[in-house]
Design an enzyme around this catalytic site. Structure first.
Site, PDB file in Angstrom:
ATOM      1  N   ARG A 194      -0.797   1.154   8.529  1.00  0.00           N
ATOM      2  CA  ARG A 194      -2.064  -0.397   8.591  1.00  0.00           C
ATOM      3  C   ARG A 194      -2.355  -1.463  10.206  1.00  0.00           C
ATOM      4  NH1 ARG A 194       0.015   0.830   3.733  1.00  0.00           N
ATOM      5  NH2 ARG A 194       0.369  -1.364   2.057  1.00  0.00           N
ATOM      6  N   SER A 250       3.152  -6.915  -0.323  1.00  0.00           N
ATOM      7  CA  SER A 250       4.017  -6.695   0.523  1.00  0.00           C
ATOM      8  C   SER A 250       4.389  -6.996   1.440  1.00  0.00           C
ATOM      9  CB  SER A 250       4.110  -5.176   1.705  1.00  0.00           C
ATOM     10  OG  SER A 250       3.657  -3.965   0.202  1.00  0.00           O
ATOM     11  N   GLU A 284       3.765  -8.201   6.807  1.00  0.00           N
ATOM     12  CA  GLU A 284       2.048  -7.362   7.323  1.00  0.00           C
ATOM     13  C   GLU A 284       0.525  -8.457   7.124  1.00  0.00           C
ATOM     14  OE1 GLU A 284      -0.176  -4.010   4.127  1.00  0.00           O
ATOM     15  OE2 GLU A 284       0.720  -5.123   3.766  1.00  0.00           O
TER      16      GLU A 284
HETATM   17  N1  EPU Z   1      12.803  -0.434  -2.790  1.00  0.00           N
HETATM   18  C1  EPU Z   1      14.688  -0.909  -3.580  1.00  0.00           C
HETATM   19  N2  EPU Z   1      14.331  -2.705  -3.914  1.00  0.00           N
HETATM   20  C2  EPU Z   1      12.992  -2.736  -3.331  1.00  0.00           C
HETATM   21  C3  EPU Z   1      11.399  -2.341  -3.801  1.00  0.00           C
HETATM   22  C4  EPU Z   1      11.894  -0.973  -3.385  1.00  0.00           C
HETATM   23  O1  EPU Z   1      15.378  -0.356  -3.114  1.00  0.00           O
HETATM   24  O2  EPU Z   1      13.212  -4.376  -4.684  1.00  0.00           O
HETATM   25  C5  EPU Z   1      13.468   1.796  -1.969  1.00  0.00           C
HETATM   26  C6  EPU Z   1      12.032   2.034  -3.459  1.00  0.00           C
HETATM   27  O3  EPU Z   1      13.711   2.391  -4.584  1.00  0.00           O
HETATM   28  C7  EPU Z   1      11.842   3.112  -2.429  1.00  0.00           C
HETATM   29  C8  EPU Z   1      11.467   1.876  -1.322  1.00  0.00           C
HETATM   30  O4  EPU Z   1      12.358   1.110  -1.793  1.00  0.00           O
HETATM   31  O5  EPU Z   1      12.606   4.034  -2.611  1.00  0.00           O
HETATM   32  C9  EPU Z   1      10.279   2.285  -1.660  1.00  0.00           C
HETATM   33  O6  EPU Z   1       9.369   1.662  -1.760  1.00  0.00           O
HETATM   34  P1  EPU Z   1       7.779   1.511  -3.105  1.00  0.00           P
HETATM   35  O7  EPU Z   1       7.790   2.720  -3.042  1.00  0.00           O
HETATM   36  O8  EPU Z   1       7.634   0.892  -4.113  1.00  0.00           O
HETATM   37  O9  EPU Z   1       6.966   1.021  -1.573  1.00  0.00           O
HETATM   38  P2  EPU Z   1       6.858   0.225  -0.170  1.00  0.00           P
HETATM   39  O10 EPU Z   1       7.614   0.746   0.762  1.00  0.00           O
HETATM   40  O11 EPU Z   1       7.823  -1.078  -0.858  1.00  0.00           O
HETATM   41  C10 EPU Z   1       4.732   0.670   0.205  1.00  0.00           C
HETATM   42  C11 EPU Z   1       3.515  -0.491   0.684  1.00  0.00           C
HETATM   43  C12 EPU Z   1       2.972  -1.255  -1.167  1.00  0.00           C
HETATM   44  C13 EPU Z   1       2.302   0.290  -2.250  1.00  0.00           C
HETATM   45  C14 EPU Z   1       3.568   1.619  -1.727  1.00  0.00           C
HETATM   46  C15 EPU Z   1       3.462   3.059  -2.702  1.00  0.00           C
HETATM   47  C16 EPU Z   1       3.993  -1.189   2.979  1.00  0.00           C
HETATM   48  C17 EPU Z   1       3.981  -2.722   3.224  1.00  0.00           C
HETATM   49  N3  EPU Z   1       3.342  -1.124   1.436  1.00  0.00           N
HETATM   50  O12 EPU Z   1       5.345  -0.219  -0.587  1.00  0.00           O
HETATM   51  O13 EPU Z   1       1.400  -1.354  -0.569  1.00  0.00           O
HETATM   52  O14 EPU Z   1       1.389   0.159  -3.181  1.00  0.00           O
HETATM   53  O15 EPU Z   1       4.083   1.746  -0.755  1.00  0.00           O
HETATM   54  O16 EPU Z   1       2.519   3.724  -2.152  1.00  0.00           O
HETATM   55  O17 EPU Z   1       3.723  -0.347   3.290  1.00  0.00           O
HETATM   56  C18 EPU Z   1       0.882  -3.651   0.041  1.00  0.00           C
HETATM   57  O18 EPU Z   1       0.688  -3.136   1.211  1.00  0.00           O
HETATM   58  O19 EPU Z   1       0.677  -5.087   0.199  1.00  0.00           O
HETATM   59  C19 EPU Z   1       1.725  -2.912  -0.799  1.00  0.00           C
HETATM   60  C20 EPU Z   1       1.624  -3.303  -1.980  1.00  0.00           C
END
Ligand code: EPU
Length: 323
Positions: free
Chosen positions: A155, A224, A319
């Protein structure tokens, strides 16, 4: 007449000085007359406007053109910074160009994608970039950045780190003509039946995003709100001893934790300030449930940051950019 600046958090934002430009010449002419500070905006999907009256001048690129040139096994596509990112992904899928499909349905424009190095499902826009054509507002000249000069990281990029010095005009992407997919993230592979195709991957990503993330047309959010924090190996080892189920990923400089999990597990999901809240289906997303003000969202973000830090000793960084 002040112009309303669209933003997916649904906050009031009006600029007295608003300029649209399609090329370097038009931008230079606008800048000559524009009061500072200068703020380029894409789709307004990663911005938190702290005040309804936006200071200085706001700029928006209207260039949505594209042209493609094929090489041996690849295609270079030169895209105007104003094209909607997902229109670009659709263009790639429709033409059978490989590489952008995992980034389907991310809101925002192509220029912002190159600044922000947007990413999802194991892919990042920066890794598709062949060059970025910008206008350097300090030198008053157009300039081209090649990948080794873009400083792409999670990012982040040279463009993001340089304040608002560089306004993106065009992005040249290099995509593969040879079929290859990246389906190892989460359950992406499991949600595709039979042999993958670009359209099937795009459909699977869209379905996953729609199930987990709010539609900005329906409920205000900026995706995010926080970045996933990277901690040292030592910090991670100490945390993992206490929380063996903590999600983690290898990262440059340490171990990347999941901000969504940290927020969820520290009990922040039910927090609200006015109409600002945490999205039920994904704790990383702060939402405007109606008439939240910028102050409500900022206060909620501060409360969450303090709570996560008190429970885990990890400080979240936003972010979303506050202007
Ligand atoms: N999780 C929880 N509780 C929640 C949400 C997530 O326990 O309420 C856990 C999930 O179970 C998982 C982990 O957190 O084990 C990661 O969650 P997820 O796979 O949804 O991805 P993320 O790391 O939270 C990132 C990006 C998103 C992108 C997703 C999918 C960032 C800041 N965010 O989210 O990007 O869509 O991966 O690849 O890196 C954005 O930047 O606006 C965005 C939506």
């Amino acid at each position: 007449m002040p112009v309303r600046i669209p933003n997916t958090l649904g906050l009031d934002a009006f600029a007295d000085n608003y300029y649209e430009y399609a090329d370097a010449g038009q931008l230079a002419a606008c800048l000559a007359a524009a009061p500072k500070p200068w703020l380029p905006v894409g789709g307004g999907s990663n911005l938190l406007f702290s005040k309804p009256a936006v200071e200085g001048s706001v700029f928006h690129c209207t260039d949505t053109s594209w042209e493609a040139s094929r090489g041996n096994g690849y295609v270079r596509v030169r895209v105007g910074a104003g094209m909607r990112w997902d229109d670009f992904v659709k263009l790639c899928v429709d033409n059978e160009w490989y590489g952008a499909e995992n980034l389907s349905l991310i809101p925002g424009d192509v220029g912002a994608a190159a600044v922000q190095n947007i990413g999802a499902y194991g892919a990042e826009a920066g890794s598709l970039v062949s060059s970025v054509e910008v206008y350097d507002t300090v030198e008053g000249l157009p300039r081209v950045f090649f990948p080794d000069e873009c400083e792409y990281a999670y990012r982040s990029s040279i463009f993001k780190k340089s304040g608002k010095r560089y306004f993106v005009l065009k992005v040249v992407f290099k995509l593969s003509l040879i079929p290859s997919f990246s389906l190892n993230y989460g359950n992406l592979a499991g949600s595709i039946e039979g042999e993958p195709t670009l359209q099937k991957v795009r459909d699977a990503v869209i379905a996953t995003r729609q199930a987990k993330l709010p539609d900005p047309e329906v409920i205000g959010s900026a995706g995010s709100f926080f970045m996933n924090p990277v901690v040292s190996e030592e910090t991670f080892a100490a945390l993992q001893a206490r929380y063996p189920d903590m999600p983690h990923y290898p990262a440059a400089g340490g171990v990347k934790l999941s901000a969504g999990w940290l927020i969820d597990r520290s009990g922040c999901k039910s927090m609200t300030v006015g109409d600002a809240g945490v999205y039920e289906k994904h704790a990383l997303i702060l939402v405007n449930r109606g008439h939240a003000t910028a102050a409500d969202i900022i206060r909620l973000a501060e409360d969450i940051t303090a709570k996560v830090e008190s429970v885990f000793g990890v400080r979240l960084q936003p972010e979303v950019e506050t202007v």
